[in-house]
Design a protein around this motif. Structure first.
Motif, PDB file in Angstrom:
ATOM      1  N   GLN A   9       0.829  -1.194   0.000  1.00  0.00           N
ATOM      2  CA  GLN A   9       0.000   0.000   0.000  1.00  0.00           C
ATOM      3  C   GLN A   9       0.871   1.254   0.000  1.00  0.00           C
ATOM      4  O   GLN A   9       2.054   1.201   0.337  1.00  0.00           O
ATOM      5  CB  GLN A   9      -0.931   0.017   1.222  1.00  0.00           C
ATOM      6  N   SER A  11       0.359   5.709   0.919  1.00  0.00           N
ATOM      7  CA  SER A  11      -0.524   6.618   1.654  1.00  0.00           C
ATOM      8  C   SER A  11      -0.422   8.042   1.126  1.00  0.00           C
ATOM      9  O   SER A  11       0.634   8.464   0.634  1.00  0.00           O
ATOM     10  CB  SER A  11      -0.182   6.598   3.142  1.00  0.00           C
ATOM     11  N   GLU A 216      -4.644   9.077   7.380  1.00  0.00           N
ATOM     12  CA  GLU A 216      -4.167   9.185   6.005  1.00  0.00           C
ATOM     13  C   GLU A 216      -5.026   8.320   5.089  1.00  0.00           C
ATOM     14  O   GLU A 216      -5.615   7.329   5.540  1.00  0.00           O
ATOM     15  CB  GLU A 216      -2.706   8.761   5.892  1.00  0.00           C
ATOM     16  N   VAL A 218      -5.172   5.596   2.487  1.00  0.00           N
ATOM     17  CA  VAL A 218      -4.279   4.507   2.111  1.00  0.00           C
ATOM     18  C   VAL A 218      -4.787   3.840   0.827  1.00  0.00           C
ATOM     19  O   VAL A 218      -5.955   3.426   0.760  1.00  0.00           O
ATOM     20  CB  VAL A 218      -4.156   3.478   3.248  1.00  0.00           C
TER      21      VAL A 218
END
Length: 223
Positions: A9, A11, A216, A218
Motif C-alpha cells: 500500500q 498513503s 491518512e 491509504v
C-alpha cells in the motif's frame, strides 16, 4: 515489488489530497429563491481524516448571495461540513466519497455579511390602497396573474424584517444541503489517478481499494 507483495500500500496525507481537490474550485450554483435570484459559491475546501475511523471530513467555505429587484439584500459566508467514506473504482481509476452526509451548516460572522431591510421592496409588491376595495381587488388580481407567486415572494421577503441572518440560512438550509450533496455525488469531490505520475499510474493499473488509516488515505494493492 508490488507483484511480489513487498509493497502492499501507499498513503496520501490530507495536505496532498487538498492540493488535488483545489483544482475543482471555486464553483457556483443557483440557489432557488422565491421571486429573487440566489447563488451559492463553494470557494474552497479543506479535507481532513480522523485517526480512528474510515471517514473523510470536508469543510467547505462558501458564499451565499441573494438579490431582489436587482438589489443585493443578503450575503453571508457559510462553513458547511460534509462527511463520507472513501471508495475506489478500479475501472475508472477514480477515488470518490460515498455515503455522503451534510453534518453542519454554520454562519460565519465576518465583514462580508449583509442583510437589508426589505420593507421598501415589500411596499413595491403591495400597493398602497386608496380604498380597501381597490387594494383587495388589485391584490387578488396580482395573485391570479402570478399563479400565487405574489404572496410567496411577499412572505419570503417578510423574513428579512426580522433582521436575522441565521433565519435566512435556516430557511435555505434544505436547498443548500441538496446542492452540496449533489455536488459531492456529481464528481467535484472526486479524483482520477494521474497516469503522468508514476505512483498514481501504478495504482491505476494495480490498485484494489482505498480506506482511511491513522489519519491518512491509504491506497491498497494487496491485503
Amino acid at each position: 515489488m508490488i507483484h511480489s507483495k513487498r509493497i502492499k500500500q501507499v498513503s496520501f496525507t490530507a495536505d496532498e489530497l487538498n492540493e488535488m481537490l483545489a483544482a475543482n474550485l471555486p464553483e457556483t450554483f443557483n440557489l432557488p429563491v422565491p421571486g429573487c435570484r440566489g447563488w451559492l459559491v463553494v470557494e474552497s475546501a479543506n479535507l481532513s481524516m480522523p485517526l480512528n475511523d474510515n471517514l473523510i471530513d470536508v469543510a467547505l467555505f462558501c458564499s451565499m448571495k441573494i438579490e431582489s429587484m436587482a438589489t443585493p439584500i443578503y450575503r453571508a459566508h457559510l462553513l458547511i461540513n460534509v462527511a463520507g467514506t472513501p471508495s475506489y473504482d478500479p475501472e475508472t481509476s477514480m477515488v470518490r466519497m460515498q455515503n455522503i452526509e451534510v453534518v453542519g451548516v454554520h454562519l460565519v460572522k465576518d465583514e462580508y455579511s449583509l442583510i437589508k431591510d426589505t420593507k421598501s421592496l415589500i411596499n413595491q409588491l403591495i400597493p398602497s390602497p386608496v380604498t380597501s376595495l381597490v387594494a383587495n381587488t388589485l391584490k387578488t388580481t396580482l395573485q391570479l396573474f402570478s399563479a400565487g407567486a405574489y404572496q410567496e415572494v411577499s412572505d419570503y421577503l417578510s423574513l428579512y424584517l426580522l433582521g436575522s441572518k441565521q433565519k435566512i440560512v435556516d430557511y435555505h438550509r434544505p436547498e443548500v444541503e441538496k446542492i452540496i450533496t449533489e455536488m459531492a455525488e456529481s464528481g467535484d469531490l472526486e479524483y482520477e489517478m494521474d497516469r503522468d505520475i508514476l505512483e498514481e499510474h501504478l495504482f491505476a493499473d494495480l490498485g484494489k481499494e482505498v480506506e482511511v488509516q491513522n489519519g491518512e488515505l491509504v491506497f491498497i494493492f494487496h491485503r
